[in-house]
Design an enzyme around this catalytic site. Structure first.
Site, PDB file in Angstrom:
ATOM      1  N   TRP A  97       0.801  -1.231   0.000  1.00 13.91           N
ATOM      2  CA  TRP A  97       0.000   0.000   0.000  1.00 13.91           C
ATOM      3  C   TRP A  97       0.831   1.276   0.000  1.00 13.91           C
ATOM      4  O   TRP A  97       0.402   2.295   0.527  1.00 13.91           O
ATOM      5  CB  TRP A  97      -0.977   0.012   1.184  1.00 13.91           C
ATOM      6  CG  TRP A  97      -1.860  -1.175   1.233  1.00 13.91           C
ATOM      7  CD1 TRP A  97      -2.904  -1.468   0.402  1.00 13.91           C
ATOM      8  CD2 TRP A  97      -1.778  -2.262   2.167  1.00 13.91           C
ATOM      9  NE1 TRP A  97      -3.474  -2.658   0.765  1.00 13.91           N
ATOM     10  CE2 TRP A  97      -2.816  -3.164   1.845  1.00 13.91           C
ATOM     11  CE3 TRP A  97      -0.950  -2.545   3.244  1.00 13.91           C
ATOM     12  CZ2 TRP A  97      -3.033  -4.343   2.556  1.00 13.91           C
ATOM     13  CZ3 TRP A  97      -1.169  -3.718   3.956  1.00 13.91           C
ATOM     14  CH2 TRP A  97      -2.198  -4.594   3.606  1.00 13.91           C
ATOM     15  N   HIS A  98       1.992   1.245  -0.604  1.00 19.65           N
ATOM     16  CA  HIS A  98       2.841   2.435  -0.626  1.00 19.65           C
ATOM     17  C   HIS A  98       2.904   3.039  -2.025  1.00 19.65           C
ATOM     18  O   HIS A  98       3.928   3.563  -2.453  1.00 19.65           O
ATOM     19  CB  HIS A  98       4.247   2.093  -0.121  1.00 19.65           C
ATOM     20  CG  HIS A  98       4.261   1.640   1.309  1.00 19.65           C
ATOM     21  ND1 HIS A  98       5.382   1.072   1.893  1.00 19.65           N
ATOM     22  CD2 HIS A  98       3.307   1.666   2.270  1.00 19.65           C
ATOM     23  CE1 HIS A  98       5.093   0.756   3.161  1.00 19.65           C
ATOM     24  NE2 HIS A  98       3.846   1.116   3.397  1.00 19.65           N
ATOM     25  N   TYR A  99       1.795   2.945  -2.756  1.00 23.90           N
ATOM     26  CA  TYR A  99       1.800   3.465  -4.127  1.00 23.90           C
ATOM     27  C   TYR A  99       1.885   4.994  -4.115  1.00 23.90           C
ATOM     28  O   TYR A  99       1.448   5.672  -3.180  1.00 23.90           O
ATOM     29  CB  TYR A  99       0.576   2.980  -4.893  1.00 23.90           C
ATOM     30  CG  TYR A  99      -0.758   3.221  -4.231  1.00 23.90           C
ATOM     31  CD1 TYR A  99      -1.474   4.380  -4.479  1.00 23.90           C
ATOM     32  CD2 TYR A  99      -1.321   2.274  -3.372  1.00 23.90           C
ATOM     33  CE1 TYR A  99      -2.703   4.612  -3.892  1.00 23.90           C
ATOM     34  CE2 TYR A  99      -2.550   2.487  -2.774  1.00 23.90           C
ATOM     35  CZ  TYR A  99      -3.231   3.666  -3.039  1.00 23.90           C
ATOM     36  OH  TYR A  99      -4.454   3.886  -2.441  1.00 23.90           O
TER      37      TYR A  99
END
Length: 575
Positions: free
Chosen positions: A513-515
């Protein structure tokens, strides 16, 4: 003991994240009821000095800071409050939040064209309200490369940390992983620190000693309540621009939004040269709304019937998601319930992290039900119907009700990454997900980093400190082989007799979830985060990043909101 049932149970959990269960506390009320209200209570027309679109990880810090400087600030958040929802405020509810696929859930599922499940926040506090809580600063090199003032950066981090950051406990499993990293040569040991330092360390967390989550929404407690309004469940459909004079830059002057009943409201900027609209809607929301407002690749906008305000071919480009791969270790001994606390910052460009506890399968059940809908939204051509692959992997009339499984997980995340993709509109409805391609491992350097990172994971798994938490037959190869059996993503699997780490990386890639990307500095915004080619409009969030900062970006995204709020106020009040 080493059956597919327990393994699928764990795989389903890591596909959404790591959590541990703590008894829920009683429901809470917002600490600032005077200025946070449902958008249905908003007037039809409003006027403010700053309109912040998105009350997320950056937006809350930004809005609180601007209000302290005397400006009238409006925050428009498409989600609701994190307070009073035990699935958000307590760690034990973490999987249930991500599994909730209702239209009003705090987490909105999306599937990239790469076949990897992901989520975007739809709640005040943004990603900090639904994430696994790890907190760590960006490296000093990252700060220099971004062109930020180091003194103001440190002050801004400290402002955040006084409100929301804590030191996690270090019990048996996490301590064993820490010692395993040290045995694997990930040195030196830096102890507990919020700094990004090579070697092994214990990072911070936004969960307190009672397992209670403290989000970016808490930063609004810093706000001047007389200068700020926060409207919840307020979906912005369009930013409005004036383009009346020939040769003049388009100037943002207002937004149009709808409340949860679909009633239209208008918000305008007060007259004044310093007043602005600021997008803090995240790596998906910010480029999406700019395109919906007429700033983006002209051909794509025209295809959606959108009037082109500014042809900006860089909009939506540079999208990246740090690939994550993991192995699970069933334990013959009890392990604590822990989320990510230890990190190994390696020299090969990978970060090694760990968690432990009892994992649930509820998320996989929801995925099986929701994937057909998501595929229709994203246009992803899956090779295997997800529901069929689930049924094949889990026999029985109700495969989703298994007992909790005791295990630990070790994962590696690629720094950067080098690989990039793009974002495109699929409709004119801001509630719909855009079509996103991340191109995992397109750059061979990312694949090399993954292989090197997994080799370190292997050393940790086989280390002496982890020996008491590992069954003798739980080799790295056996863990990899079983991982391939289950549908952790929609990518095709390539099982062969000589299965390689390279292929394992490609086949089992997941998100952490580090986009980021889509509105990058120098391409869409300038060094002051002003949108290039228009006036009175900025973007301040992770969409401006080229690389994900540190081992987890939330600290730096919150810092950036405070940092730029201070910078904007300095320009507004130079004395």
């Amino acid at each position: 003991m080493f059956s597919g049932m327990w393994f699928l149970h764990i795989v389903a959990a890591i596909s959404l994240g790591i959590f541990f269960c703590i008894a829920s506390s009683s429901a809470e009320q917002a600490p600032y009821p005077s200025f946070a209200k449902d958008a249905k209570l908003a007037p039809p027309v409003m006027y403010y000095d700053y309109i912040v679109i998105g009350g997320g990880t950056s937006g809350c810090a930004l809005a609180a800071t601007l209000s302290q400087g005397g400006a009238k600030v409006l925050v428009l958040e498409r989600g609701g409050l994190p307070y009073g929802n035990p699935n958000i405020t307590n760690i034990g509810g973490f999987p249930a939040t991500l599994a909730d696929t209702s239209p009003t859930s705090a987490s909105q599922l999306f599937l990239s064209t790469d076949g990897v499940f992901n989520h975007r926040a739809r709640v005040l506090g943004g990603g900090s309200s639904i994430n696994a809580g790890f907190y760590t600063r960006a490296s000093s090199d990252y700060v220099v490369a971004a062109g930020w003032n180091p003194r103001l950066v440190n002050e801004s981090y400290e402002w955040v940390e006084k409100k929301v950051v804590f030191q996690p406990p270090m019990l048996s499993w996490q301590s064993a992983v820490r010692d395993g990293l040290l045995e694997a040569g990930i040195l030196p040991y830096n102890g507990f620190t919020l700094e990004h330092l090579p070697g092994t360390k214990v990072g911070g967390t936004i969960f307190d000693q009672n397992g209670h989550r403290h989000t970016a929404a808490d930063l609004l407690e810093y706000a001047d309540p007389t200068n700020i309004s926060v409207y919840l469940r307020a979906t912005v459909y369009q930013i409005l621009f004036r383009t009346t004079l020939a040769g003049q830059k388009p100037k943002a002057y207002g937004v149009y939004l709808r409340d949860s009943n679909g009633i239209r409201h208008m918000a305008y900027l007060n007259n004044g040269p310093m007043n602005e609209i600021i997008l803090s809607s995240g790596a998906l929301g910010s480029p999406q709304l700019l395109m919906l407002s007429g700033i983006g690749p002209a051909q794509q906008l025209k295809a959606q019937g959108i009037k082109v305000i500014l042809d900006q071919p860089n909009m939506g480009q540079g999208m990246s998601d740090n690939p994550m791969n993991a192995v699970f270790i069933p334990s013959p001994l009890p392990v604590e319930l822990s989320l990510i606390q230890v990190v190994g910052i390696t020299k090969v460009g990978s970060f090694i992290e760990a968690a432990s506890g009892f994992f649930e399968l509820v998320w996989a059940h929801r995925m099986a039900q929701q994937v057909p809908m998501v595929e229709n939204q994203t246009g992803h051509p899956s090779t295997i119907p997800f529901s069929e692959s689930m049924q094949g992997a889990m026999p029985g009339p109700d495969p989703y009700r298994y007992a909790d499984i005791q295990a630990g997980v070790i994962l590696e995340k690629i720094a950067g990454p080098f690989s990039t993709g793009h974002l495109e509109l699929q409709s004119r409805d801001p509630n719909d997900n855009p079509r996103v391609t991340f191109n995992y491992f397109k750059d061979p350097r990312d694949l090399q980093r993954c292989v090197q990172g997994l080799e370190i994971v292997r050393q940790v798994v086989e280390s002496r400190p982890l020996s008491s938490f590992r069954y003798p037959f739980a080799t790295m190869q056996s863990l990899m082989n079983m991982m391939l059996t289950f549908p952790i993503n929609l990518r095709p699997k390539h099982v062969t007799a000589t299965y390689s780490l390279e292929q394992f990386c490609v086949d089992t890639v997941m998100t952490i979830w580090h986009y980021h990307g889509g509105c990058q500095v120098g391409r869409v915004v300038d060094q002051d985060y002003k949108v290039i080619g228009v006036d009175s409009l900025r973007v301040i969030d992770g969409s401006t990043f080229y690389n994900s900062p540190g081992t987890n970006p939330q600290a730096t995204v919150m810092m950036l909101g405070r940092y730029m709020g201070q910078r904007i106020l300095q320009d507004r009040n130079p004395h």
